[in-house]
Design a protein around this motif. Structure first.
Motif, PDB file in Angstrom:
ATOM      1  N   LEU A 120      66.819  29.885  56.081  1.00  0.00           N
ATOM      2  CA  LEU A 120      66.164  30.077  57.373  1.00  0.00           C
ATOM      3  C   LEU A 120      66.553  29.019  58.399  1.00  0.00           C
ATOM      4  CD1 LEU A 120      62.587  31.121  56.209  1.00  0.00           C
ATOM      5  CD2 LEU A 120      64.457  32.575  57.010  1.00  0.00           C
ATOM      6  N   SER A 121      67.348  28.032  58.006  1.00  0.00           N
ATOM      7  CA  SER A 121      67.836  27.067  58.981  1.00  0.00           C
ATOM      8  C   SER A 121      69.015  27.624  59.781  1.00  0.00           C
ATOM      9  CB  SER A 121      68.254  25.770  58.281  1.00  0.00           C
ATOM     10  OG  SER A 121      69.336  26.007  57.390  1.00  0.00           O
ATOM     11  N   PHE A 122      69.623  28.704  59.288  1.00  0.00           N
ATOM     12  CA  PHE A 122      70.695  29.369  60.018  1.00  0.00           C
ATOM     13  C   PHE A 122      70.117  30.548  60.808  1.00  0.00           C
ATOM     14  CE2 PHE A 122      72.721  27.405  56.295  1.00  0.00           C
ATOM     15  CZ  PHE A 122      73.685  26.627  56.929  1.00  0.00           C
ATOM     16  N   ASN A 123      70.952  31.185  61.566  1.00  0.00           N
ATOM     17  CA  ASN A 123      70.524  32.317  62.383  1.00  0.00           C
ATOM     18  C   ASN A 123      70.309  33.543  61.503  1.00  0.00           C
ATOM     19  OD1 ASN A 123      70.581  30.946  64.849  1.00  0.00           O
ATOM     20  ND2 ASN A 123      72.788  31.261  65.053  1.00  0.00           N
ATOM     21  N   VAL A 124      69.047  33.813  61.223  1.00  0.00           N
ATOM     22  CA  VAL A 124      68.658  34.951  60.401  1.00  0.00           C
ATOM     23  C   VAL A 124      67.637  35.768  61.186  1.00  0.00           C
ATOM     24  CG1 VAL A 124      67.674  35.689  58.181  1.00  0.00           C
ATOM     25  CG2 VAL A 124      69.060  33.615  58.312  1.00  0.00           C
ATOM     26  N   ARG A 125      67.710  37.071  61.072  1.00  0.00           N
ATOM     27  CA  ARG A 125      66.758  37.929  61.776  1.00  0.00           C
ATOM     28  C   ARG A 125      65.352  37.701  61.235  1.00  0.00           C
ATOM     29  NH1 ARG A 125      68.582  44.051  62.164  1.00  0.00           N
ATOM     30  NH2 ARG A 125      66.687  43.992  63.470  1.00  0.00           N
ATOM     31  N   GLY A 210      74.218  19.377  64.687  1.00  0.00           N
ATOM     32  CA  GLY A 210      74.899  20.663  64.602  1.00  0.00           C
ATOM     33  C   GLY A 210      76.411  20.546  64.642  1.00  0.00           C
ATOM     34  N   GLU A 211      76.932  19.418  65.179  1.00  0.00           N
ATOM     35  CA  GLU A 211      78.383  19.249  65.227  1.00  0.00           C
ATOM     36  C   GLU A 211      79.001  19.228  63.837  1.00  0.00           C
ATOM     37  OE1 GLU A 211      76.223  17.348  66.657  1.00  0.00           O
ATOM     38  OE2 GLU A 211      76.464  17.632  68.843  1.00  0.00           O
ATOM     39  N   LEU A 212      78.234  18.767  62.859  1.00  0.00           N
ATOM     40  CA  LEU A 212      78.766  18.723  61.501  1.00  0.00           C
ATOM     41  C   LEU A 212      78.997  20.123  60.955  1.00  0.00           C
ATOM     42  CD1 LEU A 212      76.554  15.853  60.027  1.00  0.00           C
ATOM     43  CD2 LEU A 212      78.896  15.715  60.876  1.00  0.00           C
ATOM     44  N   TYR A 213      78.074  21.048  61.253  1.00  0.00           N
ATOM     45  CA  TYR A 213      78.260  22.435  60.814  1.00  0.00           C
ATOM     46  C   TYR A 213      79.459  23.070  61.516  1.00  0.00           C
ATOM     47  CZ  TYR A 213      73.518  21.921  58.975  1.00  0.00           C
ATOM     48  OH  TYR A 213      72.407  21.490  58.293  1.00  0.00           O
ATOM     49  N   GLU A 214      79.606  22.781  62.808  1.00  0.00           N
ATOM     50  CA  GLU A 214      80.728  23.347  63.549  1.00  0.00           C
ATOM     51  C   GLU A 214      82.051  22.829  63.004  1.00  0.00           C
ATOM     52  OE1 GLU A 214      80.044  22.379  67.595  1.00  0.00           O
ATOM     53  OE2 GLU A 214      78.219  23.598  67.783  1.00  0.00           O
ATOM     54  N   ALA A 215      82.115  21.536  62.709  1.00  0.00           N
ATOM     55  CA  ALA A 215      83.343  20.978  62.152  1.00  0.00           C
ATOM     56  C   ALA A 215      83.634  21.564  60.775  1.00  0.00           C
ATOM     57  CB  ALA A 215      83.226  19.456  62.069  1.00  0.00           C
ATOM     58  N   ALA A 216      82.581  21.759  59.992  1.00  0.00           N
ATOM     59  CA  ALA A 216      82.776  22.336  58.660  1.00  0.00           C
ATOM     60  C   ALA A 216      83.268  23.779  58.749  1.00  0.00           C
ATOM     61  CB  ALA A 216      81.467  22.265  57.870  1.00  0.00           C
ATOM     62  N   GLU A 217      82.741  24.551  59.709  1.00  0.00           N
ATOM     63  CA  GLU A 217      83.196  25.934  59.869  1.00  0.00           C
ATOM     64  C   GLU A 217      84.643  25.986  60.332  1.00  0.00           C
ATOM     65  OE1 GLU A 217      80.479  27.803  62.484  1.00  0.00           O
ATOM     66  OE2 GLU A 217      78.851  27.950  60.991  1.00  0.00           O
ATOM     67  N   HIS A 225      79.520  25.183  50.539  1.00  0.00           N
ATOM     68  CA  HIS A 225      80.102  23.871  50.784  1.00  0.00           C
ATOM     69  C   HIS A 225      79.326  23.116  51.857  1.00  0.00           C
ATOM     70  CE1 HIS A 225      83.507  25.887  48.773  1.00  0.00           C
ATOM     71  NE2 HIS A 225      83.802  24.669  48.335  1.00  0.00           N
ATOM     72  N   GLN A 226      78.796  23.816  52.847  1.00  0.00           N
ATOM     73  CA  GLN A 226      77.960  23.153  53.844  1.00  0.00           C
ATOM     74  C   GLN A 226      76.694  22.593  53.212  1.00  0.00           C
ATOM     75  OE1 GLN A 226      77.265  25.523  57.351  1.00  0.00           O
ATOM     76  NE2 GLN A 226      79.357  26.321  57.366  1.00  0.00           N
ATOM     77  N   PHE A 227      76.124  23.363  52.281  1.00  0.00           N
ATOM     78  CA  PHE A 227      74.930  22.863  51.597  1.00  0.00           C
ATOM     79  C   PHE A 227      75.262  21.663  50.720  1.00  0.00           C
ATOM     80  CE2 PHE A 227      72.396  22.788  47.702  1.00  0.00           C
ATOM     81  CZ  PHE A 227      71.122  22.622  48.225  1.00  0.00           C
ATOM     82  N   ARG A 228      76.378  21.745  50.020  1.00  0.00           N
ATOM     83  CA  ARG A 228      76.704  20.696  49.055  1.00  0.00           C
ATOM     84  C   ARG A 228      77.086  19.382  49.728  1.00  0.00           C
ATOM     85  NH1 ARG A 228      81.434  21.163  44.355  1.00  0.00           N
ATOM     86  NH2 ARG A 228      81.121  19.050  43.486  1.00  0.00           N
ATOM     87  N   TYR A 229      77.853  19.452  50.804  1.00  0.00           N
ATOM     88  CA  TYR A 229      78.406  18.236  51.400  1.00  0.00           C
ATOM     89  C   TYR A 229      77.690  17.793  52.675  1.00  0.00           C
ATOM     90  CZ  TYR A 229      82.243  19.082  48.152  1.00  0.00           C
ATOM     91  OH  TYR A 229      82.979  19.286  47.008  1.00  0.00           O
ATOM     92  N   ILE A 230      76.838  18.645  53.250  1.00  0.00           N
ATOM     93  CA  ILE A 230      76.137  18.265  54.479  1.00  0.00           C
ATOM     94  C   ILE A 230      74.627  18.268  54.274  1.00  0.00           C
ATOM     95  CG2 ILE A 230      75.719  18.885  56.883  1.00  0.00           C
ATOM     96  CD1 ILE A 230      78.492  20.073  57.012  1.00  0.00           C
ATOM     97  N   ILE A 231      74.089  19.400  53.824  1.00  0.00           N
ATOM     98  CA  ILE A 231      72.630  19.529  53.743  1.00  0.00           C
ATOM     99  C   ILE A 231      72.055  18.665  52.618  1.00  0.00           C
ATOM    100  CG2 ILE A 231      70.747  21.137  53.292  1.00  0.00           C
ATOM    101  CD1 ILE A 231      72.347  23.286  54.687  1.00  0.00           C
ATOM    102  N   ALA A 232      72.608  18.796  51.422  1.00  0.00           N
ATOM    103  CA  ALA A 232      72.060  18.048  50.281  1.00  0.00           C
ATOM    104  C   ALA A 232      72.074  16.535  50.501  1.00  0.00           C
ATOM    105  CB  ALA A 232      72.815  18.424  49.010  1.00  0.00           C
TER     106      ALA A 232
END
Length: 317
Positions: A120-125, A210-217, A225-232
């Protein structure tokens, strides 16, 4: 001649700028008042903290060395006999095995809360709707939850009716045996406290830039990988706090089992046992010693957890 005049003017030292006036020190009474002002604001909360936290703990510690029955005005000092009785009577410590059910339920609860918070931290309906659904159980009074699930798990109750609709006829007494009763009660705790951990995790995840997610994408990193290396790594302090709260809560469960079973059918927890010692058997001194032991166990577990998982500063950049 003009050039020489210009050179002489340039060679002159610039006039010194006027120094600002040095402020005069404040009078001693004013400095004293400024030093006392923060303590005046802290006086009320500190008084309440001492009156309702530290003073009761001190009284509990004093009562643990007596044989007070909670009614008599006279207290008899008996030393560490209460603590000796606690550690020599196995039945007083067997109730800690019940905490194992709630500890396992806490692991499930943390995993579910982390999963929903990540999704739910991402864009979900309808994510705001689901946020409210997940957090709503935590807002309900524990007594009301106990009575609702008491009817939910009773014979022929809501759970049996739902299972009958899907073709499963159950004649199980969900609160009739020790194992099924403890699993049922632990599942209620998961449902109730899931929202608290969910909100903690969601707030920690949304605080990550949010820049970290953009760079990861841009680098082709997927959600895992975003969860493992950024969120966790980013929510490690909050995750550590959640583990501490879950362990201490598993050791001090009281509300749900007391309302739904009263500690019967092998669902008695350490806190329920302590309450019975104090108000049912009039052994306030022994109950105070049991409460002190529980407090020391929670402090020890918290200390060990903090040593194993230190609260280091997180730097994702």
């Amino acid at each position: 001649m003009p050039a020489t005049h210009t050179t002489e003017r340039a060679a002159r030292p610039p006039s010194a700028a006027p120094r600002p006036p040095v402020p005069r020190p404040a009078p001693r009474s004013v400095r004293l008042w400024r030093g006392l002002t923060p303590w005046l604001f802290l006086a009320a909360p500190l008084a309440l903290l001492v009156a309702f936290t530290y003073a009761p703990v001190a009284n509990m510690l004093a009562y643990s060395f007596t044989d007070w029955d909670g009614v008599s005005p006279e207290l008899s000092y008996i030393g560490a006999d209460n603590y000796g009785e606690i550690f020599t009577r196995p039945e007083l410590f067997q109730v800690f095995f019940v905490s194992g059910y709630y500890l396992a339920a806490s692991a499930v609860q943390i995993a579910l809360a982390l999963y929903f918070a990540t999704v739910l931290s991402f864009n979900v309906r309808f994510r705001n709707f689901f946020k409210g659904v997940l957090f709503f159980p935590y807002l309900i009074n524990g007594v009301a939850i106990g009575f609702v699930f008491l009817y939910f798990f009773q014979d022929g109750g809501t759970l049996d009716s739902v299972l009958a609709l899907v073709g499963y006829a159950s004649d199980r007494a969900w609160l009739g045996t020790s194992t099924s009763a403890n699993i049922s009660l632990a599942s209620v705790s998961v449902w109730r406290y899931l929202g608290l951990n969910f909100v903690l995790f969601l707030g920690a995840i949304q605080s990550i830039p949010g820049e970290l997610y953009e760079a990861a994408e841009l680098d082709g990193a997927g959600r895992w990988h975003q969860f493992r290396y950024i969120i966790a790594p980013g929510i490690k302090p909050v995750l550590s706090l959640s583990v501490i709260l879950s362990i201490s809560g598993s050791l001090s469960v009281f509300e749900i089992p007391y309302i739904m079973t009263g500690g019967a059918t092998g669902t008695e927890t350490f806190v329920i046992q302590t309450i019975d010692l104090a108000f049912r058997f009039n052994k306030t001194g022994l109950a105070s010693a049991a409460a002190v032991v529980l407090l020391l166990i929670i402090l020890a577990v918290t200390w060990v957890q903090r040593r194993l998982v230190p609260d280091d500063k997180v730097d994702l950049t």
